[in-house]
Design a protein around this motif. Structure first.
Motif, short mmCIF file in Angstrom:
data_model
loop_
_atom_site.label_atom_id
_atom_site.label_comp_id
_atom_site.label_asym_id
_atom_site.label_seq_id
_atom_site.Cartn_x
_atom_site.Cartn_y
_atom_site.Cartn_z
N SER A 73 0.81 -1.22 0.00
CA SER A 73 0.00 0.00 0.00
C SER A 73 0.84 1.26 0.00
CB SER A 73 -0.94 0.01 1.21
OG SER A 73 -0.18 -0.03 2.42
N ARG A 74 2.16 1.11 0.25
CA ARG A 74 3.06 2.27 0.22
C ARG A 74 4.07 2.16 -0.93
NH1 ARG A 74 6.20 2.51 4.76
NH2 ARG A 74 5.30 0.90 6.07
N ILE A 75 3.72 1.36 -1.94
CA ILE A 75 4.61 1.17 -3.09
C ILE A 75 3.89 1.57 -4.37
CG2 ILE A 75 5.83 -0.53 -4.51
CD1 ILE A 75 6.40 -2.14 -2.00
N VAL A 76 4.56 2.39 -5.17
CA VAL A 76 4.09 2.73 -6.53
C VAL A 76 5.05 2.09 -7.52
CG1 VAL A 76 3.93 4.58 -8.25
CG2 VAL A 76 2.85 4.86 -6.01
N LEU A 77 4.51 1.45 -8.53
CA LEU A 77 5.32 0.88 -9.60
C LEU A 77 5.34 1.87 -10.76
CD1 LEU A 77 4.01 -2.81 -9.63
CD2 LEU A 77 5.82 -1.80 -8.23
N PHE A 78 6.54 2.23 -11.22
CA PHE A 78 6.70 3.19 -12.32
C PHE A 78 7.44 2.53 -13.47
CE2 PHE A 78 9.16 6.13 -14.81
CZ PHE A 78 8.29 7.18 -15.06
N GLY A 79 6.89 2.64 -14.67
CA GLY A 79 7.57 2.11 -15.84
C GLY A 79 7.56 3.10 -16.99
N GLN A 80 8.62 3.09 -17.77
CA GLN A 80 8.69 3.95 -18.95
C GLN A 80 9.10 3.10 -20.15
OE1 GLN A 80 11.70 5.10 -20.71
NE2 GLN A 80 10.70 6.60 -22.02
N SER A 81 8.37 3.24 -21.26
CA SER A 81 8.67 2.54 -22.49
C SER A 81 8.66 1.01 -22.25
CB SER A 81 10.00 3.03 -23.05
OG SER A 81 10.21 2.60 -24.37
N LEU A 82 9.77 0.33 -22.48
CA LEU A 82 9.84 -1.10 -22.20
C LEU A 82 9.43 -1.39 -20.76
CD1 LEU A 82 10.74 -4.06 -22.79
CD2 LEU A 82 13.05 -3.34 -22.10
N GLY A 83 9.79 -0.48 -19.86
CA GLY A 83 9.46 -0.67 -18.44
C GLY A 83 7.97 -0.73 -18.16
N THR A 84 7.14 -0.16 -19.06
CA THR A 84 5.69 -0.25 -18.85
C THR A 84 5.21 -1.68 -19.06
OG1 THR A 84 5.12 0.27 -21.17
CG2 THR A 84 5.40 2.13 -19.66
N ALA A 85 5.82 -2.36 -20.04
CA ALA A 85 5.46 -3.77 -20.28
C ALA A 85 5.90 -4.63 -19.10
CB ALA A 85 6.11 -4.25 -21.57
N VAL A 86 7.07 -4.32 -18.55
CA VAL A 86 7.55 -5.05 -17.37
C VAL A 86 6.61 -4.80 -16.19
CG1 VAL A 86 9.46 -5.32 -15.75
CG2 VAL A 86 9.95 -4.90 -18.16
N THR A 87 6.19 -3.55 -16.01
CA THR A 87 5.29 -3.20 -14.91
C THR A 87 3.98 -3.97 -15.00
OG1 THR A 87 6.22 -0.96 -14.80
CG2 THR A 87 4.08 -1.30 -13.77
N LEU A 88 3.40 -4.03 -16.19
CA LEU A 88 2.14 -4.74 -16.36
C LEU A 88 2.30 -6.25 -16.11
CD1 LEU A 88 0.69 -2.79 -19.39
CD2 LEU A 88 -0.28 -2.89 -17.09
N ALA A 89 3.44 -6.79 -16.48
CA ALA A 89 3.70 -8.20 -16.21
C ALA A 89 3.81 -8.44 -14.70
CB ALA A 89 4.98 -8.65 -16.91
N VAL A 90 4.42 -7.50 -13.98
CA VAL A 90 4.53 -7.60 -12.52
C VAL A 90 3.14 -7.53 -11.88
CG1 VAL A 90 5.33 -6.40 -10.45
CG2 VAL A 90 6.88 -6.72 -12.37
N LEU A 91 2.32 -6.58 -12.35
CA LEU A 91 0.96 -6.46 -11.82
C LEU A 91 0.16 -7.74 -12.05
CD1 LEU A 91 0.08 -2.82 -12.95
CD2 LEU A 91 0.55 -3.60 -10.62
N GLU A 92 0.32 -8.31 -13.24
CA GLU A 92 -0.36 -9.56 -13.56
C GLU A 92 0.07 -10.66 -12.59
OE1 GLU A 92 -1.28 -11.90 -17.63
OE2 GLU A 92 0.85 -11.75 -17.13
N HIS A 93 1.36 -10.73 -12.32
CA HIS A 93 1.88 -11.76 -11.42
C HIS A 93 1.29 -11.63 -10.02
CE1 HIS A 93 4.77 -14.37 -9.32
NE2 HIS A 93 4.86 -13.40 -8.43
#
Length: 392
Positions: free
Chosen positions: A192-212
């Protein structure tokens, strides 16, 4: 004479492009093109001396995080500036540079032992390292909203910078999950105190992490929120327009020939299906009633990844919030009626449900990388943490 010269040049360029396409069918060459991990962009600068990148002494702690399948990942923990000022004496008394045991350091203890500390986990794009280009201003923008409490954790995927290994989609996802697990378990920061930030390729990585964390793990984990800057729907759609280094087309010359283009798409090894993942993420959260806050940001003058990718992802995310769906026509009508016109700054649109918020911001300017250090990123992080605080 000129005609013959032009013909010869055209033939040579065509042959080189054909060779390029042939090499693209091999996994190793394709990985080098997609990830550009061999291009460090931090030549002649030592990542173990963050002061070379404009940081204060010991404001950044370089260290290693173990990936779940072996290779260690090179990481930076970046202190927010006001917290640094408050503890400057202690920090200056410690040795600087890479540390083998980050838990022994004052900076880490300030993160772990503060019940109000916030953490932004940063997933960078292709090419470069944690210290490249506009990433350093990006870190400052991420913590600027609360320079007392907002720490930043960034790292290099395997094969990038000082992280050993060879990049691939499954490997990068494992790396990202390992870093998030480190934040949750070693630094002991609640999601609840963590924000995930992704840019470009990092956005795809972020969404994969959220899915996991919300579909592949039980119980599911709800982070404070996520910010995606310059995302793309998936690699096959991206290469239809993408030009390597802004010059060399990948598959765009074949986009007008659907049958041939679809055949070439089959050869893509790492597809990074962000559209499918964002749909799944939103749909699962809505079904199980898990809170979420997702912000998508893009600049209209981004010549690497067109802003239509964000618009497409936004619509699919909104569509996933309802069991009956939201048609593209309905979405456009809602946008026209409720979009906030920000003038020269662009426009913003927000879709809310009982469980979460999906926000789209399309800026007039910001290019692909410059946007990362802009105030819009600071405000996006502030909005998410403010929303998380309101639930406490």
């Amino acid at each position: 004479m000129l005609y013959r010269l032009a013909f010869t040049l055209g033939a040579v360029l065509s042959a080189l492009y054909a060779l390029f396409l042939g090499l693209l069918t091999t996994a190793s060459f394709q990985a080098n093109v997609v990830y550009l991990h061999k291009i460090s962009l931090t030549w002649f600068k030592d990542l173990n001396v963050p002061e070379f990148f404009g940081f204060l002494r010991n404001q950044v702690t370089p260290f290693l995080i173990d990936s779940s399948d072996g290779p260690s990942l090179y990481a930076w923990h970046i202190l927010p500036i006001e917290l640094y000022r408050q503890h400057e004496g202690q920090l200056l008394a410690e040795s600087s540079g890479f540390v083998s045991d980050i838990t022994s350091r004052t900076a880490f203890q300030l993160l772990r032992d503060d019940s109000e500390a916030r953490l932004v986990i940063h997933f960078h794009g292709a090419a470069g390292t944690v210290g490249s280009g506009y990433r350093v201003p990006n870190y400052r923008a991420l913590s600027a909203g609360d320079p007392r409490k907002t720490h930043v954790l960034t790292f290099d995927y395997r094969g990038f910078g000082r992280s050993a290994g060879v990049p691939s989609e499954p490997a990068l996802i494992l790396d990202a999950i390992s870093v998030v697990n480190w934040a949750l378990e070693v630094a002991a920061i609640p999601p609840s105190r963590i924000v995930l930030f992704g840019q470009s390729l990092g956005t795809a990585v972020t969404l994969a992490v959220l899915e996991h964390y919300n579909t592949l793990r039980f119980p599911p984990v709800a982070f404070a929120g996520s910010v995606l800057v310059a995302p793309f729907t998936d690699v096959p759609n991206l290469v239809a327009t993408y030009r390597l280094a802004g010059i060399i087309p990948i598959l765009s010359p074949f986009a007008s020939f659907p049958v041939l283009f679809d055949f070439l798409r089959i050869l893509i090894h790492d597809e990074w299906l962000s559209k499918a993942r964002i749909i799944n993420y939103i749909r699962v959260n809505e079904v199980i009633g898990l809170r979420y806050f997702l912000t998508l940001i893009h600049a209209e003058d981004d010549y690497d990844i067109p802003s239509r990718h964000t618009e497409e992802l936004y619509w699919h995310a909104v569509d996933a919030t309802r069991s009956t769906g939201v048609s593209r026509l309905q979405s456009e009508r809602i946008k026209q009626a409720s979009r906030t016109d920000l003038g020269a700054a662009g426009s913003a649109m927000e879709w809310s449900t009982n469980n979460g918020v999906i926000r789209e911001e399309i800026l007039k300017t910001g290019l692909h990388d410059v946007i990362m250090g802009n105030a819009v990123v600071t405000l996006a992080v502030m909005r998410i943490f403010a929303a998380a605080d309101s639930l406490v």
